[in-house]
Design a protein around this motif. Structure first.
Motif, short mmCIF file in Angstrom:
data_model
loop_
_atom_site.label_atom_id
_atom_site.label_comp_id
_atom_site.label_asym_id
_atom_site.label_seq_id
_atom_site.Cartn_x
_atom_site.Cartn_y
_atom_site.Cartn_z
N ALA A 190 4.07 -2.61 2.65
CA ALA A 190 3.05 -2.99 3.63
C ALA A 190 3.55 -4.12 4.52
O ALA A 190 3.40 -4.08 5.75
CB ALA A 190 1.77 -3.41 2.91
N SER A 193 -4.59 0.43 0.76
CA SER A 193 -3.58 -0.21 1.61
C SER A 193 -2.67 0.81 2.28
O SER A 193 -2.38 0.72 3.48
CB SER A 193 -2.75 -1.19 0.77
OG SER A 193 -1.66 -1.70 1.51
N ASP A 194 -2.21 1.79 1.52
CA ASP A 194 -1.29 2.79 2.07
C ASP A 194 -1.93 3.57 3.21
O ASP A 194 -1.27 3.89 4.20
CB ASP A 194 -0.85 3.77 0.98
CG ASP A 194 0.14 3.15 0.00
OD1 ASP A 194 0.62 2.04 0.29
OD2 ASP A 194 0.43 3.77 -1.03
N ALA A 240 -3.80 -3.90 5.59
CA ALA A 240 -3.06 -3.36 4.45
C ALA A 240 -2.42 -4.47 3.64
O ALA A 240 -2.45 -4.47 2.40
CB ALA A 240 -1.99 -2.38 4.93
N HIS A 245 -4.24 2.51 5.29
CA HIS A 245 -4.26 1.64 6.47
C HIS A 245 -2.88 1.57 7.12
O HIS A 245 -2.77 1.55 8.36
CB HIS A 245 -4.75 0.24 6.09
CG HIS A 245 -6.23 0.15 5.93
ND1 HIS A 245 -7.09 0.05 6.99
CD2 HIS A 245 -7.02 0.18 4.80
CE1 HIS A 245 -8.35 0.00 6.55
NE2 HIS A 245 -8.33 0.08 5.22
N VAL A 246 -1.81 1.56 6.32
CA VAL A 246 -0.47 1.56 6.88
C VAL A 246 -0.21 2.85 7.65
O VAL A 246 0.29 2.85 8.78
CB VAL A 246 0.60 1.36 5.78
CG1 VAL A 246 2.00 1.58 6.35
CG2 VAL A 246 0.50 -0.05 5.20
#
Length: 535
Positions: A123, A87-88, A113, A90-91
């Motif tokens: 997010a 996720s991080d 994310a 993608h952020v």
């Protein structure tokens, strides 16, 4: 927007002792915000182990912090196959893409994310902040609410939510949000300034005392000291102490002036060059109808341009785009392509060149015509570019909004702008800017009388219906009564100081200069000496 954590704790293949040492040096430099040193160490690691994922990802983080978003995108995209469900990551990639203008791709990564880690407040915050910046405000509010449900102590999310609510006209919710920030953090500069910037909150003696305590702290960053200073000055105004308020504004502006650059003589030379070059005939347009969709609104800050946009955006055929940068960005790109400063390249541009630039602008602004056929482009720098804009888009219309020069200069002096508006920090420089604006816009009115309209703010306030009818007629728009009831129009207004004001009926009590008495005598004299009429 904020950046998530680095990936130094992600699983990876063992490295040589030298590469491990350099990677450790990069982490240590990152922790000290020594980004140049971190970059050197990471480049060293990658020279030993090309495409090493952790070093590549960290290099993307460092590049992002140094403003090199193109390199950041390259780094993040190269490691995304290694960590596709991170996720991080993608952020981070979403932030870099956003800063480079790839908005749809950026939002897609930020949304992903949130889907990958739905319990991540950061997010949701970054997703909401990005949505707010592209005026998808209702979606932004929902995302920011989600961030706060997950982490009620997330102050940046609460600040962003309050700003978004203000832009939608939900002023009571915005006030409550800023007050909640201050309840949790009584010295939060962004919270105090957010309240002040709504221009609807009256500060009492308790607020003034709290601001004094916040300002008395040691080690305040300059920007925070300035935000608190401008807010304290408005609190002093609310207490009727205009002499002390002026001194507080003076100190805050003096601090800003140390950090921002402004070349008043250079600006005057630029205005001279623009006027000299556009006094000559430009090539006849290849398509005289190009640009009919566009209504440019140009002004100095705090002159009523947001009000005029709200009036036009209340018409069923007009979308209000808020402040957009497409026109200066098109001109800047052409300037780079030609390796020559604007306006010096303008005489060399052919009719085909101007048409190409006009079409490029219309492509860039197509999103504002998805629902309605016309749109407003309100910018605080387009007054320099009126000649270029009308050569690119011969069927466009330009509305010049102006206000009493003393009131305008004082209003700008009272507002804590970003670093791009250095002319507002000093009343003499503000006067010179106002003089140049008046000189050049008078020239545009004489040069293009059928395509440029002069709209004095005071006339709009004194006789709203006749002025609004004249405005609509100039824009070739049929009269619509919604334009008279503009304060009832529901839309996003990104200008924070005006977001609440344009949702109220017209007021005649906005003049402030008389309250400052002789403090403004020097300003008045400088404007008179330049031949500007004063109220």
């Amino acid at each position: 927007m904020t950046e998530p954590r680095s990936a130094h704790d992600m699983p990876r293949q063992p490295l040589s002792a030298q590469a491990e040492r350099m990677l450790a040096q990069a982490r240590e430099a990152w922790s000290r915000h020594a980004f140049d040193a971190a970059e050197r160490s990471l480049i060293g690691v990658l020279a030993l182990v090309p495409n090493e994922p952790t070093a590549t990802r960290m290099l993307g983080m460092v590049s992002q912090r140094r403003g090199n978003h193109t390199q950041a995108i390259d780094c993040f995209q190269r490691v995304l196959p290694v960590w596709p469900h991170d996720s991080d990551l993608h952020v981070c990639l979403g932030i870099a893409l956003f800063e480079r203008g790839s908005i749809d791709q950026a939002l897609a990564h930020m949304r992903q994310a949130c889907e990958l880690q739905p319990q991540s407040a950061p997010a949701w915050f970054n997703f909401g902040e990005a949505l707010a910046r592209v005026t998808r405000t209702a979606e932004a509010v929902a995302a920011l609410h989600r961030a706060l449900e997950l982490d009620p102590a997330h102050v940046p999310a609460r600040l962003s939510l309050s700003k978004a609510q203000a832009s939608l006209g939900e002023i009571d919710h915005a006030v409550a949000g800023f007050r909640e920030v201050l309840r949790r953090d009584p010295v939060n500069a962004e919270g105090w300034f957010g309240l002040s910037n709504l221009n609807t909150v009256r500060f009492d003696a308790t607020d003034a005392a709290s601001l004094q305590r916040a300002l008395a702290r040691e080690g305040l960053p300059a920007r925070h000291r300035e935000l608190l200073g401008f807010t304290l000055a408005k609190a002093q105004e609310d207490q009727g102490d205009y002499r002390e308020a002026f001194e507080t504004f003076r100190r805050a502006n003096a601090s800003r002036r140390e950090r921002v650059t402004w070349d008043a003589a250079g600006e005057r030379r630029r205005v001279d060059a623009i006027q000299r070059i556009f006094a000559n005939d430009m090539p006849a347009p290849l398509d005289p109808g190009l640009g009919r969709e566009v209504i440019f609104i140009v002004s100095i800050p705090r002159s009523g341009s947001t009000l005029v946009e709200q009036i036009l955006a209340s018409h069923p055929d007009v979308e209000g785009a808020n402040e957009i940068k497409d026109m200066p960005e098109v001109i800047d790109a052409e300037t780079r392509r030609r390796h020559s400063a604007f306006p010096l390249w303008a005489p060399d541009a052919s009719a085909g060149d101007w048409q190409r630039l006009g079409r490029e602008y219309l492509v860039r602004t197509a999103l504002w015509r998805k629902v309605k056929p016309r749109f407003t482009d309100k910018s605080l720098v387009t007054w320099y570019l009126v000649g270029a804009a009308l050569t690119m888009l011969p069927a466009a219309r330009v509305v010049i909004v102006r206000r009493d020069p003393v009131e305008t200069c004082l209003a700008c002096y009272r507002q804590c702008f970003t670093e791009q508006t250095g002319f507002t920090c000093d009343l003499d420089e503000m006067a010179d800017y106002c003089i140049d604006f008046t000189r050049l816009t008078r020239f545009w009115l004489q040069r293009y009388p059928d395509r440029v309209l002069d709209l004095p703010y005071e006339s709009l306030v004194d006789e709203p219906e006749p002025v609004i009818r004249r405005l609509l007629d100039f824009c070739d728009l049929p009269f619509d009564p919604a334009c008279l009831a503009f304060h009832k129009t529901a839309r996003t207004v990104l200008s924070a100081p005006s977001a609440a004001q344009v949702r109220q009926p017209l007021r005649r009590d906005t003049a402030r200069s008389a309250r400052y008495g002789d403090k403004l005598d020097g300003l008045r004299q400088r404007l008179r000496d330049a031949g500007l009429p004063l109220e």
